[in-house]
Design a protein around this motif. Sequence first.
Motif, short mmCIF file in Angstrom:
data_model
loop_
_atom_site.label_atom_id
_atom_site.label_comp_id
_atom_site.label_asym_id
_atom_site.label_seq_id
_atom_site.Cartn_x
_atom_site.Cartn_y
_atom_site.Cartn_z
N GLU A 1 0.79 -1.30 -0.08
CA GLU A 1 0.02 -0.09 0.22
C GLU A 1 0.73 1.24 0.00
OE1 GLU A 1 -4.14 -0.85 2.20
OE2 GLU A 1 -2.32 -0.70 3.55
N VAL A 2 0.54 1.97 -0.98
CA VAL A 2 0.99 3.40 -0.87
C VAL A 2 0.44 4.29 0.38
CG1 VAL A 2 1.46 5.75 -1.93
CG2 VAL A 2 1.49 3.50 -3.19
N ILE A 3 1.15 4.91 1.22
CA ILE A 3 0.31 5.53 2.25
C ILE A 3 0.79 6.97 2.15
CG2 ILE A 3 0.00 5.73 4.82
CD1 ILE A 3 1.10 2.80 5.04
N ALA A 4 -0.02 8.01 2.16
CA ALA A 4 0.21 9.41 2.14
C ALA A 4 0.04 10.07 3.54
CB ALA A 4 -0.50 10.05 0.88
N VAL A 5 0.86 10.78 3.85
CA VAL A 5 0.84 11.64 5.22
C VAL A 5 0.99 12.95 4.96
CG1 VAL A 5 2.01 11.87 7.33
CG2 VAL A 5 1.73 9.65 6.55
N ARG A 6 0.11 14.02 5.59
CA ARG A 6 0.30 15.33 5.48
C ARG A 6 0.13 15.91 6.96
NH1 ARG A 6 -3.45 17.36 0.43
NH2 ARG A 6 -1.91 16.79 -1.25
N ASN A 7 0.75 16.79 7.37
CA ASN A 7 0.78 17.40 8.77
C ASN A 7 0.98 16.33 9.85
OD1 ASN A 7 0.46 20.27 7.59
ND2 ASN A 7 -1.67 19.45 7.36
N GLY A 8 1.73 15.49 9.49
CA GLY A 8 1.92 14.23 10.60
C GLY A 8 0.68 13.39 10.49
N GLU A 9 -0.38 13.28 9.79
CA GLU A 9 -1.39 12.57 9.64
C GLU A 9 -1.70 11.80 8.61
OE1 GLU A 9 -3.33 12.17 12.44
OE2 GLU A 9 -2.38 13.52 13.54
N GLU A 10 -2.08 10.74 8.71
CA GLU A 10 -2.21 9.77 7.64
C GLU A 10 -3.48 10.36 6.79
OE1 GLU A 10 -4.06 5.38 6.62
OE2 GLU A 10 -2.55 5.42 7.99
N GLN A 11 -3.40 10.47 5.18
CA GLN A 11 -4.53 10.79 4.63
C GLN A 11 -5.17 9.81 3.70
OE1 GLN A 11 -4.98 14.59 4.52
NE2 GLN A 11 -4.20 14.24 6.44
N TRP A 12 -4.30 8.90 3.28
CA TRP A 12 -5.31 8.12 2.27
C TRP A 12 -4.03 6.91 1.94
CZ3 TRP A 12 -2.10 7.38 -2.01
CH2 TRP A 12 -1.42 8.52 -2.43
N ARG A 13 -4.56 5.74 1.59
CA ARG A 13 -3.97 4.70 1.09
C ARG A 13 -4.50 4.00 -0.22
NH1 ARG A 13 -2.11 0.87 5.81
NH2 ARG A 13 -1.81 2.19 7.63
N TYR A 14 -3.32 3.55 -0.75
CA TYR A 14 -3.85 2.83 -2.20
C TYR A 14 -2.97 1.51 -2.13
CZ TYR A 14 -4.49 2.22 -7.37
OH TYR A 14 -4.62 1.85 -8.46
N ARG A 15 -3.82 0.48 -2.66
CA ARG A 15 -3.27 -0.97 -2.85
C ARG A 15 -2.77 -1.00 -4.26
NH1 ARG A 15 -3.71 -6.05 -0.66
NH2 ARG A 15 -3.96 -4.97 1.37
N LEU A 16 -1.35 -1.38 -4.20
CA LEU A 16 -0.77 -1.45 -5.53
C LEU A 16 -0.83 -2.90 -5.98
CD1 LEU A 16 2.76 0.19 -4.16
CD2 LEU A 16 1.19 1.05 -5.98
N PRO A 17 -0.53 -3.12 -7.35
CA PRO A 17 -0.69 -4.45 -8.12
C PRO A 17 0.44 -5.25 -7.73
CG PRO A 17 -0.02 -2.75 -9.43
CD PRO A 17 -0.37 -2.07 -8.34
N ALA A 18 1.62 -4.74 -7.23
CA ALA A 18 2.64 -5.61 -6.94
C ALA A 18 3.60 -4.85 -5.89
CB ALA A 18 3.55 -5.67 -8.42
N ARG A 19 4.63 -5.65 -5.43
CA ARG A 19 5.65 -4.90 -4.32
C ARG A 19 6.36 -4.06 -4.95
NH1 ARG A 19 6.50 -8.35 -0.06
NH2 ARG A 19 7.74 -6.63 0.70
N SER A 20 6.60 -3.02 -4.36
CA SER A 20 7.49 -1.92 -4.62
C SER A 20 8.62 -1.57 -3.68
CB SER A 20 6.75 -0.36 -4.87
OG SER A 20 7.73 0.79 -5.02
N TYR A 21 9.92 -1.47 -4.35
CA TYR A 21 10.96 -1.23 -3.33
C TYR A 21 11.68 0.01 -3.51
CZ TYR A 21 10.67 -6.30 -2.80
OH TYR A 21 9.94 -7.58 -3.07
N THR A 22 10.96 0.92 -4.40
CA THR A 22 11.39 2.37 -4.58
C THR A 22 10.86 3.14 -3.83
OG1 THR A 22 12.09 1.30 -6.79
CG2 THR A 22 11.87 3.88 -6.50
#
Length: 406
Positions: free
Chosen positions: A146-167
């Motif tokens: 999952e991509v996890i986005a944070v703003r102002n120290g708080e989690e904003q949203w998540r998005y499930r990826l189709p595969a692993r990411s190491y970048t």
Amino acid sequence: MKNTASASALSRLAQSLRPLLPGSAAAAPRMSRRVAQLAVAGSAALVLAGCSAFGSGKTELAPLAANAAQYAIQQSWSQDVGRLGDIELTPHVLGQAITVASENGSITSLDSSTGAVLWQTRLRDKLAAGVGSDGDTYAVVSIRNEVIAVRNGEEQWRYRLPARSYTSPFVAGGRVFILTADRTVTALDADNGALIWRTERDSEPLVLQKSGVLLAVRNTLVAGYSGRLSGLSPDSGMEYWEARLITPRGINDIERLVDLVGRYSRIGGDICVQAFQSAIGCINAERGVTRWSQRVNGSVGVDGNASTVFSVENNGRVQAWARNDGQNRWLSDSLQHRSLTAPLALERSVAIGDSTGLLHLLGLDDGKPVNRIQLHRSGLRVAPFLAGNQVIAIANNGTVYGLTPQ
């Protein structure tokens, strides 16, 4: 064991591919079906190679000469941010602020001049890669894909990826871009995580558990795939150009593995990169052409300045290359077999970390040792980097060091 160098390379490769093997961290079930199938197929070849490679014993570190201490460097501060574990960490630097992540889900922003914590948040997931940011949105990737986005120290949203990411995600222009192990590039809306576009390529039989190349040059998104860079439209994912650093060769999937690894050197539109265990070279990202490449058996990436590119080989040899044509300028073998980080080009020296926690300085012009400083003995895996007037080094135990060079 007759070929120690091959054994060492296979051992490193096994570690890099570990999450793709069956039964490890439940990686395959969360990958796309194609990547999971290829990972299982590739793992059989890896296990067969390992039967003859892994029993050769540990290579002795090269003995170090007395410390020359010609160029001064001293520790200014240290701060604990949590053990790195297996996270592929790319620290983010914005002015005086440096933001790092740890495997346990912590994201911490520090003042590079003092080490003081500016802000910190703890996510509920373990992390696989991070941190990308535009100064407003901070993005990481969890081991749950999952991509996890944070703003102002708080989690904003998540998005499930189709595969692993190491970048680490790349954040720019109100978008979050992600490069995944199945050669997919995904663009998400930075405000809400909505999918904007996704472009796919044919998967390779094996991929690395290492950070890849993802950046922007002017209005072009540049991504690394299997020995080449590709210029994409950030608005649609359409490919503008493709420039190859090296063509995969060999009789099996391991020998043909030439993924580009994450630490790169960019000066304007000129990007110099490392292809895993095969080559380094420079590509003009404004014209989409390869300027030069040289065979180099390295796997940690490069750094450089306007005139020179510095690389590290898997056996610990450090080399300098002319940036304009790839001619070799010097070679240093003083740090052999020390599991080095990627280099950092400073004004008068090149900084490199090792597995014992030493940060070494080599002369910029000749590669001769000019100083070293002992940091935490858990070792240095993340390449040192600059923030303000500080060299920043991060030990595997999660201690971040600020160091002042001469």
